[in-house]
Design an enzyme around this catalytic site. Structure first.
Site, PDB file in Angstrom:
ATOM      1  CE  LYS A 138      77.873  74.009  50.987  1.00 21.74           C
ATOM      2  NZ  LYS A 138      78.127  72.569  51.809  1.00 21.74           N
TER       3      LYS A 138
HETATM    4  C1  LIG Z   1      79.670  71.882  51.322  1.00 19.21           C
HETATM    5  C2  LIG Z   1      81.225  72.705  51.411  1.00 19.21           C
HETATM    6  C3  LIG Z   1      81.950  72.253  50.476  1.00 19.21           C
HETATM    7  C4  LIG Z   1      82.335  71.059  49.591  1.00 19.21           C
HETATM    8  O1  LIG Z   1      80.972  70.820  48.973  1.00 19.21           O
HETATM    9  P1  LIG Z   1      80.643  69.271  48.337  1.00 19.21           P
HETATM   10  O2  LIG Z   1      79.678  69.740  47.259  1.00 19.21           O
HETATM   11  O3  LIG Z   1      79.761  68.878  49.534  1.00 19.21           O
HETATM   12  O4  LIG Z   1      81.806  68.679  48.143  1.00 19.21           O
HETATM   13  C5  LIG Z   1      83.304  72.871  50.403  1.00 19.21           C
HETATM   14  N1  LIG Z   1      83.600  74.142  51.414  1.00 19.21           N
HETATM   15  C6  LIG Z   1      82.513  74.551  52.046  1.00 19.21           C
HETATM   16  C7  LIG Z   1      82.820  75.647  53.176  1.00 19.21           C
HETATM   17  C8  LIG Z   1      81.354  73.752  52.249  1.00 19.21           C
HETATM   18  O5  LIG Z   1      80.488  74.110  53.005  1.00 19.21           O
END
Ligand SMILES: *Cc1c(COP(=O)(O)O)cnc(C)c1O
Length: 396
Positions: free
Chosen positions: A186
């Protein structure tokens, strides 16, 4: 998008402060921790940056969605409206609570179509979960209107659009609750982590308790705390929060770099015949983590991805044939491949998904290509990339 590209001295310094005391947990051990509370510090800094009253840090973005829903009282048998184009975390977080994911079409914003949302509301609907996919947002005004009319909770999944804004408000801060992920790919990362933001003090108190076994967090003796409600463990560790603090210091620098790279790529593709951009709702500013384009047909889009890949353009996603982000790839959901039994009500709803008409979503996702915008590119690399993308798309 990835903050891991800029991991460096700031992150190391923050983590080392935690390692010096050895207090890896966010609660308790006050005598040993020398006043260091990384998770709490992150929460305060992040709430301020997002312009909200409260932030609750948790162990992942998926946990953030679960905790947010639970904090707002969403549970067994409640329906939550979510899009067909998202990450699997959307339905996972809903199912975790015994609630029912109701999947509806997206539109040319690549996010929830407000008309499809309005049509899906029933007396069991409790929340609407727009997912701001690939750097840009849903039509939040329209969704808020629907939520107001039916007394529904608006929960923004801003995991992929952190730093974007809508009519001057940070994405995630516009709805009743907003969720973020700080996983390793992210825009800013904790390694693993997530956050819920809200201006609702009740939700914050609920989230605080829910993510830590129902602890009330009152007083100085953790063992003597009471548990006003049932909870679970979705806590983040101090080590992860420390990495996030290091990243947060360079959040604006990351966003600026993303925008600069995005602008060069977008400029290069702007006048290519047959290429158009995803619609950004009026008043919205993307976080520029992805550049998203439509080709005239699904065949062209698939052909374009192959040609781009052959020309050396990596990180170009054709979601229509991707295992993780579009309903096409979710056989485990639509065939209810669950290790443990699920409630009959949920099973019935999931099995119906195969018979639903999502041709409107197919119409958009089938023609969409998304290009990840990286931070590590230098000027020459972005310029070269823009040129190759342009030439390849012109040659189709
Ligand atoms: C990455 C992501 C998540 C979940 O995040 P994690 O930390 O990997 O559990 C939820 N929604 C979206 C749109 C994402 O891209």
């Amino acid at each position: 998008m990835p903050g891991f590209e800029v991991f460096g001295a700031r992150e190391r310094a923050q983590v080392n402060e935690v390692l010096e005391t050895g207090v890896l947990m966010r609660y308790g051990f006050d005598g040993m921790r020398q006043g260091r509370f990384k998770a709490l510090e992150f929460e305060q800094a992040f709430a301020q940056r997002m312009g909200v009253d409260h932030c609750q840090l948790v162990s992942s973005g998926t946990a953030a969605l679960t905790v947010a829903l639970a904090s707002a009282g969403v549970g067994a048998g409640d329906e939550v409206i979510m899009p067909t184009f998202t990450f699997v975390a959307s339905f996972e977080s809903i199912l975790m609570l015994g609630a029912i994911p109701v999947l509806v079409d997206i539109d040319d914003t690549l996010t929830l179509d407000p008309k499809a949302v309005a049509a899906a509301v029933t007396e069991k609907t409790k929340a609407v979960m727009p997912v701001h996919m690939c750097g840009s947002m849903a039509d939040l005004d329209a969704l808020k209107e629907i939520c107001k009319a039916h007394d529904l909770i608006l929960l923004e999944d801003a995991c992929q659009a952190i730093g974007g804004t809508y009519k001057g408000t940070a994405l995630g801060a516009y709805g009743d609750l907003g969720c973020f992920s700080f996983d390793f790919v992210k825009t800013i990362t904790c390694g693993e982590g997530g956050a819920v933001i809200t201006n609702n003090t009740n939700y914050k108190v609920n989230a605080d308790q829910y993510q830590d076994h129902g602890h009330d967090h009152i007083g100085m003796d953790r063992g003597a705390e009471t548990h006003p409600t049932l909870g679970y463990n979705f806590r983040i560790s101090e080590l992860h929060a420390a990495v996030g603090l290091g990243q947060l210091e360079r959040f604006d620098e990351i966003l600026d770099r993303q925008k600069a790279h995005y602008d060069i790529l977008a400029q290069a593709l702007g006048d290519v015949p047959g290429v158009s951009f995803r619609r950004v709702p009026e008043g919205g500013v993307q976080n520029h983590s992805f550049l998203n384009i439509f080709l005239p047909t699904a065949e062209k889009a698939e052909q374009a991805q192959k040609a781009l890949s052959a020309a050396g353009i990596d990180a170009c996603f054709y979601w229509f044939k991707n295992n993780w982000h579009y309903i096409n790839g979710w056989e485990h959901l639509t065939q209810v491949k669950s290790i443990a039994p699920v409630s009959p009500q949920i099973e019935e709803n999931l099995l119906q998904l195969r018979h639903k008409d999502f041709s409107q979503s197919d119409h958009y996702i089938g023609r969409t290509l998304s290009f990840l915008v990286k931070l590590g590119w230098d000027q020459a690399t972005v310029a070269q990339r823009a040129r190759v993308m342009r030439e390849t798309l012109l040659s189709l």
